[in-house]
Design a protein around this motif. Structure first.
Motif, mmCIF file in Angstrom:
data_model
loop_
_atom_site.group_PDB
_atom_site.id
_atom_site.type_symbol
_atom_site.label_atom_id
_atom_site.label_comp_id
_atom_site.label_asym_id
_atom_site.label_seq_id
_atom_site.Cartn_x
_atom_site.Cartn_y
_atom_site.Cartn_z
ATOM 1 N N ASP A 162 0.807 -1.217 0.000
ATOM 2 C CA ASP A 162 0.000 0.000 0.000
ATOM 3 C C ASP A 162 0.839 1.267 0.000
ATOM 4 N N CYS A 163 2.101 1.181 -0.404
ATOM 5 C CA CYS A 163 2.930 2.382 -0.472
ATOM 6 C C CYS A 163 2.429 3.281 -1.601
ATOM 7 N N LEU A 164 2.827 4.554 -1.561
ATOM 8 C CA LEU A 164 2.355 5.522 -2.547
ATOM 9 C C LEU A 164 2.797 5.158 -3.961
ATOM 10 N N ALA A 165 3.984 4.570 -4.090
ATOM 11 C CA ALA A 165 4.480 4.194 -5.412
ATOM 12 C C ALA A 165 3.636 3.083 -6.026
ATOM 13 N N HIS A 166 3.057 2.224 -5.186
ATOM 14 C CA HIS A 166 2.178 1.171 -5.689
ATOM 15 C C HIS A 166 0.773 1.701 -5.961
ATOM 16 N N ARG A 167 0.283 2.563 -5.087
ATOM 17 C CA ARG A 167 -1.095 3.038 -5.211
ATOM 18 C C ARG A 167 -1.260 4.080 -6.314
ATOM 19 N N PHE A 168 -0.251 4.951 -6.461
ATOM 20 C CA PHE A 168 -0.391 6.056 -7.412
ATOM 21 C C PHE A 168 0.729 6.105 -8.458
ATOM 22 N N GLY A 169 1.796 5.355 -8.248
ATOM 23 C CA GLY A 169 2.905 5.363 -9.192
ATOM 24 C C GLY A 169 2.916 4.127 -10.074
ATOM 25 N N ASN A 170 4.112 3.731 -10.495
ATOM 26 C CA ASN A 170 4.270 2.615 -11.424
ATOM 27 C C ASN A 170 4.965 1.416 -10.793
ATOM 28 N N ALA A 171 5.006 1.360 -9.459
ATOM 29 C CA ALA A 171 5.711 0.271 -8.794
ATOM 30 C C ALA A 171 5.064 -1.082 -9.054
ATOM 31 N N ALA A 172 3.763 -1.080 -9.363
ATOM 32 C CA ALA A 172 3.082 -2.345 -9.618
ATOM 33 C C ALA A 172 3.613 -3.035 -10.866
ATOM 34 N N ASP A 173 4.348 -2.298 -11.703
ATOM 35 C CA ASP A 173 4.917 -2.901 -12.908
ATOM 36 C C ASP A 173 6.110 -3.794 -12.584
ATOM 37 N N ASN A 174 6.664 -3.678 -11.381
ATOM 38 C CA ASN A 174 7.819 -4.483 -10.986
ATOM 39 C C ASN A 174 7.392 -5.562 -9.995
ATOM 40 N N ARG A 175 8.190 -6.587 -9.938
ATOM 41 C CA ARG A 175 7.901 -7.713 -9.049
ATOM 42 C C ARG A 175 7.933 -7.263 -7.592
ATOM 43 N N LEU A 176 6.960 -7.738 -6.811
ATOM 44 C CA LEU A 176 6.912 -7.405 -5.394
ATOM 45 C C LEU A 176 7.936 -8.255 -4.652
ATOM 46 N N ARG A 177 8.769 -7.585 -3.875
ATOM 47 C CA ARG A 177 9.868 -8.269 -3.199
ATOM 48 C C ARG A 177 9.386 -8.980 -1.939
ATOM 49 N N GLU A 178 9.964 -10.163 -1.679
ATOM 50 C CA GLU A 178 9.687 -10.907 -0.453
ATOM 51 C C GLU A 178 10.666 -10.478 0.639
ATOM 52 N N CYS A 179 10.183 -10.303 1.860
ATOM 53 C CA CYS A 179 11.062 -9.984 2.987
ATOM 54 C C CYS A 179 11.840 -11.221 3.387
ATOM 55 N N ARG A 180 13.170 -11.060 3.542
ATOM 56 C CA ARG A 180 13.976 -12.237 3.853
ATOM 57 C C ARG A 180 15.174 -11.939 4.758
ATOM 58 N N TYR A 181 15.475 -10.654 5.025
ATOM 59 C CA TYR A 181 16.650 -10.313 5.817
ATOM 60 C C TYR A 181 16.237 -9.796 7.197
ATOM 61 N N PRO A 182 17.106 -9.972 8.198
ATOM 62 C CA PRO A 182 16.781 -9.465 9.543
ATOM 63 C C PRO A 182 16.546 -7.963 9.584
ATOM 64 N N SER A 183 17.148 -7.236 8.661
ATOM 65 C CA SER A 183 16.998 -5.779 8.649
ATOM 66 C C SER A 183 15.702 -5.329 7.999
#
Length: 244
Positions: free
Chosen positions: A20-41
């Motif tokens: 639900d970030c702004l780049a996904h809701r109003f930008g073009n981030a949906a055109d890229n693969r959604l990253r999976e969380c995998r690191y402790p940070s």
């Protein structure tokens, strides 16, 4: 440069493939693969729920020009967090993050426009309010640490600390009465907290009372007066602050 936020409900993304970030809701981030969380940070979903409403709105959403962003804001913040946590080079960014040049451009834009500090201040203010304090602190504590510097470091940021017998620089750290960070300033090692304090206050917040961390007057706070400071940098008197 103050940036506005875009208030909207934030929901945990646990168990879903949505962001639900702004780049996904109003930008073009949906055109890229959604990253999976995998690191402790990486931020947890619970942390993202807190962070998301405090993020500044990008310029392209405020009529300041530029193209809508093509990469997820959460992935960008996780990439910067990974770099800081692991001490890597920008070009050594793992491949599952957005391209390193885009992550660096995102970081540089935030840095140059003062958005990193603004975001940090918003988070700190929220923590203070939840603890029953005003969002803006009026009292703080300053401490410093001398660090040895290489001979190639310029004389403007390197000198000898006679107390610690260190030839190098000094980090001055200011926190509020809850221990939350207000700011950090680097000077030559011979600059004491008394001399660094005026610049600290003017640079960050209008603190009215400050305690030095150590020294013969450590138990007594310094009372700031914007009119008296140039004549008397530290006006010492006993005082107590219950809710600063």
């Amino acid at each position: 440069m103050s940036q506005s936020c875009v208030p909207m409900p934030v929901h945990s993304t646990a168990g879903t493939r949505e962001c639900d970030c702004l780049a996904h809701r109003f930008g073009n981030a949906a055109d890229n693969r959604l990253r999976e969380c995998r690191y402790p940070s990486d931020m947890t979903d619970a942390e993202w729920v807190v962070v998301r409403p405090l993020l500044p709105a990008p310029g392209w959403m405020q009529g300041q020009g530029g193209q809508p962003e093509a990469y997820c804001h959460r992935a960008m913040l996780d990439a910067i967090g990974y770099l800081v946590d692991n001490g890597i080079k920008w070009r050594a960014m793992p491949a599952d993050f957005p391209p390193c040049d885009r992550v660096y451009a995102f970081f540089r834009r935030w840095r140059d426009r003062g958005l990193i500090r603004e975001f940090h201040d918003r988070v700190r203010g929220q923590v203070r309010e939840r603890a029953g304090h005003d969002a803006l602190p009026t009292a703080g504590m300053i401490d410093s640490q001398s660090v040895k510097a290489d001979a190639v470091v310029g004389a403007g940021t390197r000198d000898f600390d006679g107390g610690k017998l260190v030839n190098g620089g000094k980090r001055h750290v200011v926190v509020d009465t809850l221990g939350l960070l207000l700011g950090v300033m680097v000077t030559a090692a011979d600059v004491g907290d008394r001399a660094a304090a005026p610049s600290c206050w003017n640079r960050w917040l209008p603190l009215t009372i400050a305690w030095p961390r150590s020294g013969p007057t450590a138990a007594t706070p310094a009372v700031w007066s914007s009119t008296a400071w140039p004549r008397s940098p530290w006006s010492w008197r006993s005082s107590s602050v219950a809710t600063a």
